[in-house]
Scaffold this active site. Structure first.
Site, PDB file in Angstrom:
ATOM      1  N   GLU A  34       0.870  -1.177   0.000  1.00 31.99           N
ATOM      2  CA  GLU A  34       0.000   0.000   0.000  1.00 31.99           C
ATOM      3  C   GLU A  34       0.909   1.230   0.000  1.00 31.99           C
ATOM      4  OE1 GLU A  34      -2.714   0.317   3.320  1.00 31.99           O
ATOM      5  OE2 GLU A  34      -3.624   2.122   2.469  1.00 31.99           O
ATOM      6  N   ARG A 259       5.399 -13.056   9.605  1.00 27.95           N
ATOM      7  CA  ARG A 259       6.034 -11.752   9.368  1.00 27.95           C
ATOM      8  C   ARG A 259       7.450 -11.754   9.900  1.00 27.95           C
ATOM      9  NH1 ARG A 259       2.039  -7.823   8.749  1.00 27.95           N
ATOM     10  NH2 ARG A 259       3.450  -6.095   9.149  1.00 27.95           N
ATOM     11  N   LYS A 269       4.096   0.605   9.484  1.00 30.70           N
ATOM     12  CA  LYS A 269       4.167   1.913   8.831  1.00 30.70           C
ATOM     13  C   LYS A 269       3.457   2.987   9.654  1.00 30.70           C
ATOM     14  CE  LYS A 269       3.001   0.051   4.897  1.00 30.70           C
ATOM     15  NZ  LYS A 269       2.418  -0.095   3.568  1.00 30.70           N
TER      16      LYS A 269
HETATM   17  P1  ATP Z   1       2.639  -2.390   7.908  1.00 26.86           P
HETATM   18  O1  ATP Z   1       1.890  -3.074   8.981  1.00 26.86           O
HETATM   19  O2  ATP Z   1       4.069  -2.196   8.183  1.00 26.86           O
HETATM   20  O3  ATP Z   1       1.980  -1.141   7.430  1.00 26.86           O
HETATM   21  P2  ATP Z   1       1.456  -3.758   5.769  1.00 26.86           P
HETATM   22  O4  ATP Z   1       1.306  -5.230   5.735  1.00 26.86           O
HETATM   23  O5  ATP Z   1       0.252  -2.956   6.037  1.00 26.86           O
HETATM   24  O6  ATP Z   1       2.648  -3.406   6.715  1.00 26.86           O
HETATM   25  P3  ATP Z   1       1.637  -3.469   2.976  1.00 26.86           P
HETATM   26  O7  ATP Z   1       2.115  -2.324   2.184  1.00 26.86           O
HETATM   27  O8  ATP Z   1       0.204  -3.808   2.903  1.00 26.86           O
HETATM   28  O9  ATP Z   1       2.087  -3.204   4.446  1.00 26.86           O
HETATM   29  O10 ATP Z   1       2.537  -4.752   2.700  1.00 26.86           O
HETATM   30  C1  ATP Z   1       2.831  -5.272   1.437  1.00 26.86           C
HETATM   31  C2  ATP Z   1       3.224  -6.702   1.593  1.00 26.86           C
HETATM   32  O11 ATP Z   1       4.336  -6.826   2.463  1.00 26.86           O
HETATM   33  C3  ATP Z   1       2.111  -7.540   2.191  1.00 26.86           C
HETATM   34  O12 ATP Z   1       1.960  -8.707   1.406  1.00 26.86           O
HETATM   35  C4  ATP Z   1       2.581  -7.867   3.571  1.00 26.86           C
HETATM   36  O13 ATP Z   1       2.139  -9.127   3.969  1.00 26.86           O
HETATM   37  C5  ATP Z   1       4.098  -7.807   3.435  1.00 26.86           C
HETATM   38  N1  ATP Z   1       4.709  -7.432   4.708  1.00 26.86           N
HETATM   39  C6  ATP Z   1       4.503  -6.312   5.424  1.00 26.86           C
HETATM   40  N2  ATP Z   1       5.183  -6.337   6.585  1.00 26.86           N
HETATM   41  C7  ATP Z   1       5.858  -7.503   6.604  1.00 26.86           C
HETATM   42  C8  ATP Z   1       6.732  -8.137   7.535  1.00 26.86           C
HETATM   43  N3  ATP Z   1       7.058  -7.549   8.691  1.00 26.86           N
HETATM   44  N4  ATP Z   1       7.228  -9.346   7.222  1.00 26.86           N
HETATM   45  C9  ATP Z   1       6.910  -9.933   6.057  1.00 26.86           C
HETATM   46  N5  ATP Z   1       6.093  -9.406   5.142  1.00 26.86           N
HETATM   47  C10 ATP Z   1       5.559  -8.206   5.398  1.00 26.86           C
HETATM   48 MG    MG Z   2      -1.490  -3.069   4.775  1.00 27.26          MG
END
Ligand code: ATP
Ligand code: MG
Length: 559
Positions: A34, A259, A269
């Site tokens: 995102e 994760r 984020k």
């Molecule tokens: P955050 O909680 O940091 O905002 P998010 O999952 O909302 O992370 P996205 O931009 O939606 O962030 O993530 C894109 C991809 O990265 C998703 O498929 C998510 O599963 C993966 N991802 C995000 N954080 C991690 C992590 N700590 N370890 C592994 N994969 C991750």
């Molecule tokens: Mg997300």
């Protein structure tokens, strides 16, 4: 880019099976960030997995921006995400956006309404939340759940046409308010948001929820293996429900993995945004941030990050990785190739009294102890030099082999010197050492019949360049800044995470230091020029110290 040894993990085993049984000829993955912030090292895990599979299986991988919430997203974030992925060494087969599918998703929503599987709910979001039930109690049907198909179609169309204000209506799936899986309790599919979107402008005022866009996006792109983190496990039933009830072109399989979590930092984020907006760090690319751009600015290499993820591996087991492992990976990547240089971070002047005034000599020193192809650099030795303040002690404990009154030490690549006198300031602190050098000990020659154990680094006072050196420590002082629920995570920030040393002296070869080169400052650590560095105002970031001294020092600021 694939690593030297092909990784083995449960996801790749599933893919191998699917190829063996002929279920798929081509493997298709995607990375769906995102664009509401910068990528962090957690995202690296997903990037490494998805793009690594694409490379090794000669498949396809889409970079799909999940841009369904225009309130928080921006083009600036999207551009930085692209830069970060490329820097890590990966390239997407196609660039896509959830917003590319808005029209198709709208048609899918209409399809569900026609099938009696979706309805327009005119309750407030609070009312909807109250009816959702709990893990142990079923939810309650909305009074609008039985709306006629024609009425739903007309209302949904009018929602799209902008006839209603934000929050007046939502579109919900009609599944089962008593389902033990809360995600299946008539989830919201569309909401009204009168907000311009970074790509579609004012074309839409209704936006699909992530859950409605995500699986259909995968299906439209022909994604074979939709790899995501464990928190989406409970959403899988919902994604499958959509795929079952919609005329989608393919049927992706979702596989979840744990994760990446690292200690002494935070990875969401939302929290990183707070650090940036409240000014606790110098932007998203502050070298203390766990963001890819922060690690890049600090001096981490793409290979070190890929190797780090490879050594963590892909499993379903939730765990927290030691920051020390990340540091080990960058040391291992840099040690074989990083040119060596001498830098004195906290200078203490040494006057070599038996060395002629005004004289100097050039010493050719290897740039690297083993990599002879890196050639040599020139050091200048003279009567006045600087050594590290911590390389002198008035009263040395047993096992300290550096300078002390009457003690001898070898200057790296140069002579053996003996400390004969200490000049002090009013507080009695040493400000200058007076020494004698042994002219017979140049070029590594051993002194006659004397044992000299210690070797210290130095620079010539008049043949060195000034620089600022920034030492970074962990951003938080506790392993898990989120563990204490009664305390804001900001209270766990490490007040000593940045130490700026402004009076450092570097050997002259670093005056023309290459911006892309990571150096090993001998005995000190690995360093990289900061983005703010300029030829007349050098700034070096410490990437990592030479050894893991942090545990031993237990919270003290670093040397
Ligand atoms: P955050 O909680 O940091 O905002 P998010 O999952 O909302 O992370 P996205 O931009 O939606 O962030 O993530 C894109 C991809 O990265 C998703 O498929 C998510 O599963 C993966 N991802 C995000 N954080 C991690 C992590 N700590 N370890 C592994 N994969 C991750
Ligand atoms: Mg997300």
């Amino acid at each position: 880019m694939s690593e030297e040894i092909k990784p083995v993990n449960f996801v790749r085993q599933i893919i191998d099976d699917d190829i063996r049984t002929g279920r798929h000829q081509e493997i298709v993955t995607r990375f769906p960030p995102e664009p509401n912030g910068y990528l962090h090292i957690g995202h690296c895990k997903s990037i490494w997995l998805n793009f690594g599979i694409k490379d090794d299986y000669r498949g396809r991988c889409t970079l799909r921006f999940d841009d369904t919430n225009p309130l928080k997203e921006s083009q600036k974030f999207a551009s930085m995400i692209e830069e970060d992925i490329r820097w890590l060494g990966y390239e997407w087969t196609t660039l896509a956006h959830a917003s590319d599918y808005f029209e198709q998703l709208y048609d899918y929503a209409v399809h569900l309404i026609r099938e009696g599987l979706a309805f327009v709910d005119s309750q407030s979001s609070e009312q909807i939340r109250e009816q959702r039930g709990t893990l142990t109690e079923p939810g309650t049907d909305s009074p609008f759940r039985t709306r006629a198909v024609e009425e739903n179609l007309s209302l949904f169309k009018r929602m799209r046409n902008g006839e209603f204000a934000d929050g007046e209506h939502v579109l919900r799936a009609k599944i089962d308010m008593a389902s033990p899986n809360i995600n299946l309790r008539d989830p919201v599919l569309y909401r009204i948001r009168h907000h311009a979107h970074q790509r579609t402008g004012d074309r839409w005022c209704i936006y699909p929820m992530y859950d409605f866009a995500h699986g259909q996006g995968d299906a439209i792109e022909g994604v074979t293996h939709s790899l995501c983190t464990l928190e989406f496990e409970d959403h899988r039933a919902l994604y499958d429900w959509f795929i079952e009830h919609l005329p989608v072109p393919s049927r992706p399989r979702q596989i979840e993995f744990s994760r990446l979590n690292l200690n002494y930092t935070v990875m969401s984020k939302r929290l990183l945004t707070r650090l940036v907006e409240l000014g606790h760090v110098d932007g998203w690319d502050d070298p203390r941030m766990p963001t890819i751009s922060g690690l890049r600015r600090r001096g981490y290499t793409p290979a070190s990050l890929r190797n780090f993820i490879a050594s963590v591996g892909i499993t379903r087991k939730p765990n927290v990785i030691e920051m020390g492992l990340l540091e080990k990976c960058v040391r291992e990547d840099l040690d074989p190739t990083a040119p060596r240089a001498m830098a004195v971070l906290r200078p203490l002047k040494v006057v070599i009294e038996n060395y002629p005034e005004g004289a100097s000599e050039v010493i050719e020193a290897p740039r690297h102890p083993h990599k002879t192809d890196l050639g040599t650099r020139q050091l200048v030795f003279s009567r006045e030099i600087f050594v590290e303040r911590s390389d002198y002690l008035d009263d040395p404990p047993k096992g300290y082999f550096r300078l002390a009154p009457g003690r001898e030490v070898r200057l790296r690549h140069a002579y053996v010197i003996r400390c004969t006198e200490v000049v002090r300031d009013e507080q009695g602190e040493p400000v200058e050492l007076r020494c004698q050098y042994d002219p017979e000990t140049g070029r590594g020659q051993a002194p006659d019949g004397r044992k000299v154990k210690g070797i210290i680094h130095w620079v010539s006072a008049n043949h060195s360049v000034r620089a600022q050196v920034r030492l970074y420590d962990r951003l938080f002082s506790v392993p898990d800044p989120l563990s204490d629920r009664d305390r804001d995570f900001l209270e766990a920030l490490n007040p000593h995470s940045l130490e700026c040393l402004k009076e450092c002296r570097l050997e002259t070869s670093l005056g023309q230091a290459d911006r892309d080169t990571r150096y090993q400052f001998e005995r000190v650590g690995y360093f990289f020029q900061d983005a703010q560095s300029a030829p007349d105002a050098l700034v070096f970031n410490r990437i990592v110290s030479l050894r893991d001294t942090w545990m031993r020092k237990s919270g003290q600021s670093p040397n």
